[in-house]
Design an enzyme around this catalytic site. Structure first.
Site, PDB file in Angstrom:
ATOM      1  N   SER A  21      49.680  28.951  31.821  1.00  0.00           N
ATOM      2  CA  SER A  21      49.427  28.730  30.392  1.00  0.00           C
ATOM      3  C   SER A  21      50.718  28.342  29.691  1.00  0.00           C
ATOM      4  O   SER A  21      51.807  28.805  30.056  1.00  0.00           O
ATOM      5  CB  SER A  21      48.858  30.005  29.748  1.00  0.00           C
ATOM      6  OG  SER A  21      47.470  30.100  29.999  1.00  0.00           O
ATOM      7  N   HIS A  27      51.975  35.416  35.153  1.00  0.00           N
ATOM      8  CA  HIS A  27      50.747  35.642  34.390  1.00  0.00           C
ATOM      9  C   HIS A  27      51.032  36.184  32.993  1.00  0.00           C
ATOM     10  O   HIS A  27      52.069  36.798  32.767  1.00  0.00           O
ATOM     11  CB  HIS A  27      49.834  36.627  35.141  1.00  0.00           C
ATOM     12  CG  HIS A  27      49.248  36.040  36.383  1.00  0.00           C
ATOM     13  ND1 HIS A  27      49.688  36.378  37.639  1.00  0.00           N
ATOM     14  CD2 HIS A  27      48.267  35.119  36.561  1.00  0.00           C
ATOM     15  CE1 HIS A  27      48.985  35.690  38.534  1.00  0.00           C
ATOM     16  NE2 HIS A  27      48.128  34.916  37.912  1.00  0.00           N
ATOM     17  N   GLY A  28      50.078  35.946  32.096  1.00  0.00           N
ATOM     18  CA  GLY A  28      50.151  36.559  30.777  1.00  0.00           C
ATOM     19  C   GLY A  28      50.874  35.709  29.744  1.00  0.00           C
ATOM     20  O   GLY A  28      51.195  34.538  29.980  1.00  0.00           O
ATOM     21  N   ASP A  31      38.775  34.592  41.283  1.00  0.00           N
ATOM     22  CA  ASP A  31      40.217  34.571  41.033  1.00  0.00           C
ATOM     23  C   ASP A  31      40.822  35.910  41.497  1.00  0.00           C
ATOM     24  O   ASP A  31      40.317  36.977  41.140  1.00  0.00           O
ATOM     25  CB  ASP A  31      40.411  34.395  39.515  1.00  0.00           C
ATOM     26  CG  ASP A  31      41.829  34.075  39.124  1.00  0.00           C
ATOM     27  OD1 ASP A  31      42.587  33.557  39.955  1.00  0.00           O
ATOM     28  OD2 ASP A  31      42.175  34.331  37.943  1.00  0.00           O
ATOM     29  N   HIS A  32      41.865  35.860  42.293  1.00  0.00           N
ATOM     30  CA  HIS A  32      42.573  37.061  42.755  1.00  0.00           C
ATOM     31  C   HIS A  32      41.669  38.097  43.424  1.00  0.00           C
ATOM     32  O   HIS A  32      41.726  39.288  43.092  1.00  0.00           O
ATOM     33  CB  HIS A  32      43.345  37.736  41.601  1.00  0.00           C
ATOM     34  CG  HIS A  32      44.450  36.889  41.072  1.00  0.00           C
ATOM     35  ND1 HIS A  32      45.643  36.721  41.734  1.00  0.00           N
ATOM     36  CD2 HIS A  32      44.546  36.135  39.956  1.00  0.00           C
ATOM     37  CE1 HIS A  32      46.414  35.891  41.044  1.00  0.00           C
ATOM     38  NE2 HIS A  32      45.783  35.508  39.970  1.00  0.00           N
ATOM     39  N   ASN A  40      45.811  27.012  36.980  1.00  0.00           N
ATOM     40  CA  ASN A  40      45.049  28.131  36.433  1.00  0.00           C
ATOM     41  C   ASN A  40      45.448  28.443  34.993  1.00  0.00           C
ATOM     42  O   ASN A  40      46.631  28.642  34.713  1.00  0.00           O
ATOM     43  CB  ASN A  40      45.323  29.403  37.258  1.00  0.00           C
ATOM     44  CG  ASN A  40      44.622  29.391  38.594  1.00  0.00           C
ATOM     45  OD1 ASN A  40      44.075  28.376  39.008  1.00  0.00           O
ATOM     46  ND2 ASN A  40      44.643  30.525  39.269  1.00  0.00           N
ATOM     47  N   ILE A  41      44.443  28.509  34.135  1.00  0.00           N
ATOM     48  CA  ILE A  41      44.710  28.764  32.711  1.00  0.00           C
ATOM     49  C   ILE A  41      43.756  29.839  32.193  1.00  0.00           C
ATOM     50  O   ILE A  41      42.541  29.643  32.198  1.00  0.00           O
ATOM     51  CB  ILE A  41      44.549  27.465  31.894  1.00  0.00           C
ATOM     52  CG1 ILE A  41      45.571  26.418  32.368  1.00  0.00           C
ATOM     53  CG2 ILE A  41      44.718  27.737  30.397  1.00  0.00           C
ATOM     54  CD1 ILE A  41      45.180  24.996  32.075  1.00  0.00           C
ATOM     55  N   ASP A  42      44.306  30.943  31.763  1.00  0.00           N
ATOM     56  CA  ASP A  42      43.521  32.013  31.167  1.00  0.00           C
ATOM     57  C   ASP A  42      44.109  32.399  29.811  1.00  0.00           C
ATOM     58  O   ASP A  42      43.424  32.403  28.790  1.00  0.00           O
ATOM     59  CB  ASP A  42      43.502  33.227  32.114  1.00  0.00           C
ATOM     60  CG  ASP A  42      42.548  34.308  31.653  1.00  0.00           C
ATOM     61  OD1 ASP A  42      41.881  34.120  30.615  1.00  0.00           O
ATOM     62  OD2 ASP A  42      42.464  35.358  32.310  1.00  0.00           O
ATOM     63  N   SER A  52      37.609  36.568  37.438  1.00  0.00           N
ATOM     64  CA  SER A  52      38.442  37.593  38.079  1.00  0.00           C
ATOM     65  C   SER A  52      37.568  38.796  38.433  1.00  0.00           C
ATOM     66  O   SER A  52      36.422  38.894  37.991  1.00  0.00           O
ATOM     67  CB  SER A  52      39.570  38.035  37.139  1.00  0.00           C
ATOM     68  OG  SER A  52      39.010  38.768  36.059  1.00  0.00           O
TER      69      SER A  52
HETATM   70  P1  13P Z   1      47.912  32.493  32.667  1.00  0.00           P
HETATM   71  O1  13P Z   1      48.043  33.948  32.344  1.00  0.00           O
HETATM   72  O2  13P Z   1      49.242  31.802  32.552  1.00  0.00           O
HETATM   73  O3  13P Z   1      46.880  31.817  31.872  1.00  0.00           O
HETATM   74  O4  13P Z   1      47.490  32.383  34.211  1.00  0.00           O
HETATM   75  C1  13P Z   1      46.151  32.552  34.587  1.00  0.00           C
HETATM   76  C2  13P Z   1      45.971  32.682  36.057  1.00  0.00           C
HETATM   77  O5  13P Z   1      46.849  32.429  36.868  1.00  0.00           O
HETATM   78  C3  13P Z   1      44.655  33.124  36.535  1.00  0.00           C
HETATM   79  O6  13P Z   1      44.639  33.315  37.916  1.00  0.00           O
HETATM   80  O1  G3H Z   2      45.432  36.134  36.835  1.00  0.00           O
HETATM   81  C1  G3H Z   2      44.740  36.906  36.181  1.00  0.00           C
HETATM   82  C2  G3H Z   2      43.742  36.317  35.251  1.00  0.00           C
HETATM   83  O2  G3H Z   2      44.341  35.937  34.042  1.00  0.00           O
HETATM   84  C3  G3H Z   2      42.592  37.263  35.067  1.00  0.00           C
HETATM   85  O3  G3H Z   2      42.931  38.353  34.289  1.00  0.00           O
HETATM   86  O4  G3H Z   2      42.139  40.342  35.592  1.00  0.00           O
HETATM   87  O5  G3H Z   2      42.514  40.465  33.099  1.00  0.00           O
HETATM   88  O6  G3H Z   2      40.580  39.181  34.035  1.00  0.00           O
HETATM   89  P1  G3H Z   2      41.980  39.673  34.272  1.00  0.00           P
HETATM   90 ZN    ZN Z   3      46.465  34.032  38.745  1.00  0.00          ZN
END
Ligand code: 13P
Ligand code: G3H
Ligand code: ZN
Length: 326
Positions: free
Chosen positions: A231, A192-193, A96-97, A271-273, A59
């Protein structure tokens, strides 16, 4: 600005072939976010050991945190480490984004093989214009571009949306045709989150809008669709975090069977963060609580990395279906 490098010099690939195979094969490519060494080691180890293609996702915040030059060499190191393990899995480095043409250009110039331009919060025509500009630049270097239509609830980098706006199937053909994107992120109920839904204890979260996904697939047959905010918010991690001094009440995510169903259809990138963050936090908290005299980061980060490997293998094997496809 550091010197320009093309992704092929780093041993990376764009998403074209991996997406086309995933669409035909009814599975999704995992896109795991990373910010540091242990996360990156865990992602590539787990993907090499399960023989899964992988998208390493960075990101804007991660890039600021880790430094863009450092990141390039981390990606190079990850590719070499995987090859030394005897694995030939395809590896993509993806922004990402991305929120501006400048950021996307900078990533293309520094070796990324794929970028996302997220204009989803902009009025439609502005989203089209910005996305088109990114595509024009990225495609000169064979770098893939992901666009987004529809707004996810939660935080998209600095942009906080209270409520989601589902993707309008009526817009997708026009958007893809006018912009030339290689894949499209959509909004069908994920967010997200770690707090994706407000439900009472014991209550199941609402289903994703598979009707919207089916409609999009009908309008864009075989076109790669991306699911953000995917997630599962693994409850055993939330419980460990709460047990060892954390406070995460009401954290809830997308059930695994819904992700499997999405992966079997047009969704070919998931996508998994947050799940990775939860695994790390749970294990670090547990380790430090059980070893109060320990102060060697390799010990507690090593425990976190081990758990992350197990989590990613599980996802590749039983949720995304990407294991064995590398
Ligand atoms: P999560 O917060 O559900 O893991 O999504 C991550 C994401 O979409 C990153 O772009
Ligand atoms: O979609 C967002 C991702 O989880 C990245 O999060 O901007 O806190 O790195 P971040
Ligand atoms: Zn995302």
């Amino acid at each position: 600005m550091s010197k320009k490098v093309h992704f092929s010099e780093l041993g990376l690939v764009n998403t074209r072939e991996m997406f086309s195979k995933a669409v035909d094969g009814g599975y999704a490519i995992p896109a795991y976010n990373f910010n540091n060494l242990e996360q990156l080691q865990a992602i590539v180890t787990a993907c090499a050991e399960t023989s899964s293609p992988v998208i390493l996702q960075v990101s804007k915040g991660a890039r600021d945190y880790a430094n863009s030059t450092m990141l390039r060499y981390m990606a190079l190191g990850a590719v070499e480490m995987v090859r030394e393990m005897g694995s030939n899995i395809p590896i993509t480095l993806h922004l990402d984004h991305g929120d501006s043409l400048e950021l996307c250009r900078s990533c293309v110039d520094s070796g990324f093989s794929s970028v996302m331009i997220d204009g989803s919060h902009l009025p439609y025509e502005e989203n089209v214009k910005l996305t088109r500009q990114v595509v024009e630049y990225a495609h000169r270097f064979d770098v893939s571009v992901e666009g987004e239509l529809g707004v996810l609830a939660g935080i998209e980098d600095e942009v906080q949306a209270e409520k989601s706006t589902y993707t309008r199937p009526d817009e997708v053909v026009d958007f893809v045709t006018k912009t030339g994107v290689d894949s499209l992120a959509i909004s069908i109920g994920t967010s997200h989150g770690a707090y994706k839904f407000k439900v009472k204890p014991g209550e199941a979260p609402p289903n994703l809008r598979f009707d919207i996904l089916a409609e999009i697939e009908k309008r864009l047959p075989r076109f790669p669709i991306v699911l953000h905010g995917a997630s599962s918010v693994v409850q055993s991690y939330v419980e460990l975090i709460n047990q060892y001094g954390g406070r995460m009440e009401g954290a809830i995510g997308i059930p695994e069977d819904q992700l499997r169903k999405a992966a079997a259809s047009a969704v070919c990138k998931i996508n998994i963060d947050s799940d990775g963050r939860l695994a790390v936090t749970a294990k670090v908290r547990e380790y430090l609580a059980n070893h109060p005299g320990e102060f060697d980061p390799r010990k507690y980060l090593g425990a976190a990395r081990k758990e992350l490997v197990a989590l990613i293998k599980h996802k590749n094997e039983t949720v995304l279906g990407s294991a064995g496809k590398g």
